[in-house]
Design a protein around this motif. Sequence first.
Motif, PDB file in Angstrom:
ATOM      1  N   ILE A  24      -4.414  12.150  -1.648  1.00 39.90           N
ATOM      2  CA  ILE A  24      -3.628  10.916  -1.731  1.00 39.90           C
ATOM      3  C   ILE A  24      -3.430  10.326  -0.338  1.00 39.90           C
ATOM      4  O   ILE A  24      -3.650   9.133  -0.106  1.00 39.90           O
ATOM      5  CB  ILE A  24      -2.252  11.206  -2.380  1.00 39.90           C
ATOM      6  N   SER A  29       2.281   1.958  -3.264  1.00 41.43           N
ATOM      7  CA  SER A  29       1.253   2.515  -4.140  1.00 41.43           C
ATOM      8  C   SER A  29       1.122   4.018  -3.894  1.00 41.43           C
ATOM      9  O   SER A  29       0.926   4.806  -4.819  1.00 41.43           O
ATOM     10  CB  SER A  29      -0.081   1.826  -3.865  1.00 41.43           C
ATOM     11  N   VAL A  30       1.240   4.410  -2.620  1.00 43.67           N
ATOM     12  CA  VAL A  30       1.167   5.836  -2.280  1.00 43.67           C
ATOM     13  C   VAL A  30       2.353   6.583  -2.887  1.00 43.67           C
ATOM     14  O   VAL A  30       2.182   7.636  -3.504  1.00 43.67           O
ATOM     15  CB  VAL A  30       1.130   6.034  -0.745  1.00 43.67           C
ATOM     16  N   HIS A  49       2.694  15.582 -12.831  1.00 41.94           N
ATOM     17  CA  HIS A  49       1.734  16.624 -13.248  1.00 41.94           C
ATOM     18  C   HIS A  49       2.300  18.008 -12.981  1.00 41.94           C
ATOM     19  O   HIS A  49       2.054  18.948 -13.732  1.00 41.94           O
ATOM     20  CB  HIS A  49       0.415  16.474 -12.477  1.00 41.94           C
ATOM     21  N   ILE A  62      -8.771   2.147  -4.349  1.00 42.04           N
ATOM     22  CA  ILE A  62      -7.555   2.074  -5.174  1.00 42.04           C
ATOM     23  C   ILE A  62      -7.879   2.489  -6.604  1.00 42.04           C
ATOM     24  O   ILE A  62      -7.171   3.309  -7.212  1.00 42.04           O
ATOM     25  CB  ILE A  62      -6.950   0.646  -5.141  1.00 42.04           C
ATOM     26  N   VAL A 104       3.368  10.241  -9.726  1.00 38.89           N
ATOM     27  CA  VAL A 104       2.473  10.693 -10.803  1.00 38.89           C
ATOM     28  C   VAL A 104       2.089  12.151 -10.577  1.00 38.89           C
ATOM     29  O   VAL A 104       2.110  12.982 -11.494  1.00 38.89           O
ATOM     30  CB  VAL A 104       1.206   9.805 -10.869  1.00 38.89           C
ATOM     31  N   HIS A 105       1.773  12.458  -9.316  1.00 41.59           N
ATOM     32  CA  HIS A 105       1.393  13.819  -8.939  1.00 41.59           C
ATOM     33  C   HIS A 105       2.538  14.796  -9.243  1.00 41.59           C
ATOM     34  O   HIS A 105       2.328  15.864  -9.823  1.00 41.59           O
ATOM     35  CB  HIS A 105       1.045  13.839  -7.456  1.00 41.59           C
ATOM     36  N   ILE A 108       0.854  -1.199   0.000  1.00 44.27           N
ATOM     37  CA  ILE A 108       0.000   0.000   0.000  1.00 44.27           C
ATOM     38  C   ILE A 108       0.886   1.243   0.000  1.00 44.27           C
ATOM     39  O   ILE A 108       0.660   2.196  -0.746  1.00 44.27           O
ATOM     40  CB  ILE A 108      -0.943   0.011   1.224  1.00 44.27           C
ATOM     41  N   MET A 109       1.925   1.195   0.824  1.00 43.85           N
ATOM     42  CA  MET A 109       2.852   2.333   0.926  1.00 43.85           C
ATOM     43  C   MET A 109       3.507   2.618  -0.425  1.00 43.85           C
ATOM     44  O   MET A 109       3.646   3.785  -0.826  1.00 43.85           O
ATOM     45  CB  MET A 109       3.906   1.960   1.973  1.00 43.85           C
ATOM     46  N   GLU A 125       2.468   7.950 -15.479  1.00 47.88           N
ATOM     47  CA  GLU A 125       1.063   7.636 -15.197  1.00 47.88           C
ATOM     48  C   GLU A 125       0.717   6.231 -15.644  1.00 47.88           C
ATOM     49  O   GLU A 125       0.013   5.487 -14.947  1.00 47.88           O
ATOM     50  CB  GLU A 125       0.148   8.613 -15.933  1.00 47.88           C
ATOM     51  N   VAL A 171       1.736   7.073  -6.559  1.00 45.17           N
ATOM     52  CA  VAL A 171       0.761   8.111  -6.907  1.00 45.17           C
ATOM     53  C   VAL A 171       1.367   9.495  -6.628  1.00 45.17           C
ATOM     54  O   VAL A 171       1.077  10.462  -7.334  1.00 45.17           O
ATOM     55  CB  VAL A 171      -0.595   7.863  -6.205  1.00 45.17           C
ATOM     56  N   LEU A 172       2.270   9.574  -5.667  1.00 42.67           N
ATOM     57  CA  LEU A 172       2.980  10.841  -5.432  1.00 42.67           C
ATOM     58  C   LEU A 172       3.926  11.156  -6.593  1.00 42.67           C
ATOM     59  O   LEU A 172       4.103  12.324  -6.962  1.00 42.67           O
ATOM     60  CB  LEU A 172       3.741  10.793  -4.108  1.00 42.67           C
ATOM     61  N   LEU A 222      -0.503   3.208 -13.342  1.00 41.85           N
ATOM     62  CA  LEU A 222      -1.737   2.424 -13.437  1.00 41.85           C
ATOM     63  C   LEU A 222      -1.431   0.949 -13.220  1.00 41.85           C
ATOM     64  O   LEU A 222      -2.130   0.262 -12.473  1.00 41.85           O
ATOM     65  CB  LEU A 222      -2.382   2.613 -14.816  1.00 41.85           C
ATOM     66  N   THR A 279      -1.371  17.267  -1.946  1.00 44.67           N
ATOM     67  CA  THR A 279      -1.382  15.804  -1.951  1.00 44.67           C
ATOM     68  C   THR A 279      -2.299  15.277  -0.844  1.00 44.67           C
ATOM     69  O   THR A 279      -2.215  14.122  -0.463  1.00 44.67           O
ATOM     70  CB  THR A 279       0.049  15.256  -1.743  1.00 44.67           C
ATOM     71  N   GLU A 289      -3.612  19.551 -17.083  1.00 40.98           N
ATOM     72  CA  GLU A 289      -3.164  19.011 -15.811  1.00 40.98           C
ATOM     73  C   GLU A 289      -2.448  20.061 -14.961  1.00 40.98           C
ATOM     74  O   GLU A 289      -2.352  19.910 -13.747  1.00 40.98           O
ATOM     75  CB  GLU A 289      -2.246  17.808 -16.058  1.00 40.98           C
ATOM     76  N   PHE A 329      -6.412   6.170  -6.579  1.00 43.75           N
ATOM     77  CA  PHE A 329      -5.029   5.993  -7.044  1.00 43.75           C
ATOM     78  C   PHE A 329      -4.968   5.899  -8.560  1.00 43.75           C
ATOM     79  O   PHE A 329      -4.042   6.402  -9.189  1.00 43.75           O
ATOM     80  CB  PHE A 329      -4.398   4.747  -6.405  1.00 43.75           C
ATOM     81  N   MET A 330      -5.936   5.213  -9.177  1.00 48.07           N
ATOM     82  CA  MET A 330      -5.907   5.062 -10.629  1.00 48.07           C
ATOM     83  C   MET A 330      -6.707   6.177 -11.306  1.00 48.07           C
ATOM     84  O   MET A 330      -6.850   6.174 -12.521  1.00 48.07           O
ATOM     85  CB  MET A 330      -6.429   3.674 -11.028  1.00 48.07           C
ATOM     86  N   HIS A 348      -0.574   0.258  -9.480  1.00 44.74           N
ATOM     87  CA  HIS A 348      -1.750   0.243  -8.610  1.00 44.74           C
ATOM     88  C   HIS A 348      -2.555  -1.026  -8.825  1.00 44.74           C
ATOM     89  O   HIS A 348      -3.138  -1.563  -7.887  1.00 44.74           O
ATOM     90  CB  HIS A 348      -2.640   1.462  -8.873  1.00 44.74           C
ATOM     91  N   ASP A 377      -1.158  -3.704  -6.766  1.00 40.43           N
ATOM     92  CA  ASP A 377      -1.615  -3.521  -5.388  1.00 40.43           C
ATOM     93  C   ASP A 377      -3.054  -4.023  -5.241  1.00 40.43           C
ATOM     94  O   ASP A 377      -3.408  -4.693  -4.273  1.00 40.43           O
ATOM     95  CB  ASP A 377      -1.503  -2.035  -5.037  1.00 40.43           C
ATOM     96  N   PHE A 390      -4.670   6.866   1.506  1.00 36.07           N
ATOM     97  CA  PHE A 390      -3.730   5.968   2.188  1.00 36.07           C
ATOM     98  C   PHE A 390      -4.255   5.595   3.574  1.00 36.07           C
ATOM     99  O   PHE A 390      -4.276   4.423   3.944  1.00 36.07           O
ATOM    100  CB  PHE A 390      -2.356   6.635   2.317  1.00 36.07           C
TER     101      PHE A 390
END
Lengths: 224, 135
Positions: free
Chosen positions: B22, A90-91, A101, B69, A97-98, A87-88, A201, A94-95, A205, B19, B12, B73-74, A208, A211, B26
């Motif tokens: 996000i 995955s976080v 952006h 998720i 990916v962020h 899970i961590m 990104e 996503v950070l 995908l 964040t 974007e 997340f996706m 994730h 996960d 979590f």
Amino acid sequence: MDTAVTAKKKWWSGGHSPFNVSYGKLMMWYFLMSDVFTFGALLISYGTIRFMSPSWPDPNAVFKSFPLMGHADLPLVFVSLMTFILIMSSVTMVLAVHAGHMRDRKAVAKWLTWTIIGGSAFLACQAWEWTHLFHEGAWWGKNPFLNVDGTQASTNFTNFFFTITGFHGLHVTSGVVLNIVILANVLKGTYEERGHYEMVEKVGLYWHFVDLVWVFVFTCFYLL
Amino acid sequence: MAHTHTEAVHEEHVHDASTKGIWKTFWILLVITIIEVGLAFLHLETGIPPKWLLNSVFVGLTVLKAFFIVAEFMHLRNEIRNLIMTILIPLLLFVWFIIAFLADGDSWKNMRKNLSPGTPAPVEKVKVTNEEAHH
């Protein structure tokens, strides 16, 4: 492509993606759909066999070990740690990916590195778990664990466990490799030149999804 | 395609820089996992809640985790309807897959139990009903 998405927009009239995403991202979604059905088929066949078995080994009696803890009876603890690690990661993905952006190259590299570390840590945990089970005599075609009712268990339990967690582990491995490739490109400045970090990104995908599959594997093998 | 890309990136840039969402996701995922493990331990120690209820709760919480998720997340939540439906509608097949295959497995188990050698119960029952019919 209009920036304002209105209800009246004719998505299927041509000139733009009817899904409002790039070709590559759409194809990643389609690939993940095919993978959903692959994992779904594996887990449902596991469920079918489990439903047709008069009795089945108790997961809490099988998965109860923790590294360096000897014979301590610790059901669920190690697999909870593995779940937390995934899970961590995955976080952190996503950070990344962020940060993409925000066009923040350094932050993308930092979070991708953490994701790679998380993925590797998960794989290390799985390697330990498999090795431990192997030393207890479990492998494809070999099942030393008894059913809940004390009768001799078939090898279905270990066969499904090693096949499905193995297939998932293979996905994690590919994910780590993809992340390393993406990180190399980030460091080289490929995406900075391209003007966007969409590749992060797409791999995100996939990550994730890995996960997501673990969420189901965790429930099906360790909780139920 | 290149044209689409530049504009997509431009869009974007307008995105929220924080964040917070996000980390919120979590914490939700972590708390759900802790609840699952906690319930499993509660069941191991006390036998409460009963296994069938516990398993239903586990399946429900798993689907909830999957939702967070995929949606957060996706980013599927932020895609347009066309894409969301393309992904979700085929998944409805799983409703049938799960019901059909698990029912099949269960039926096999019952047949193995009822038809295995030395299981006279159903045969006797049939005899009794036949005799009653003759009288």
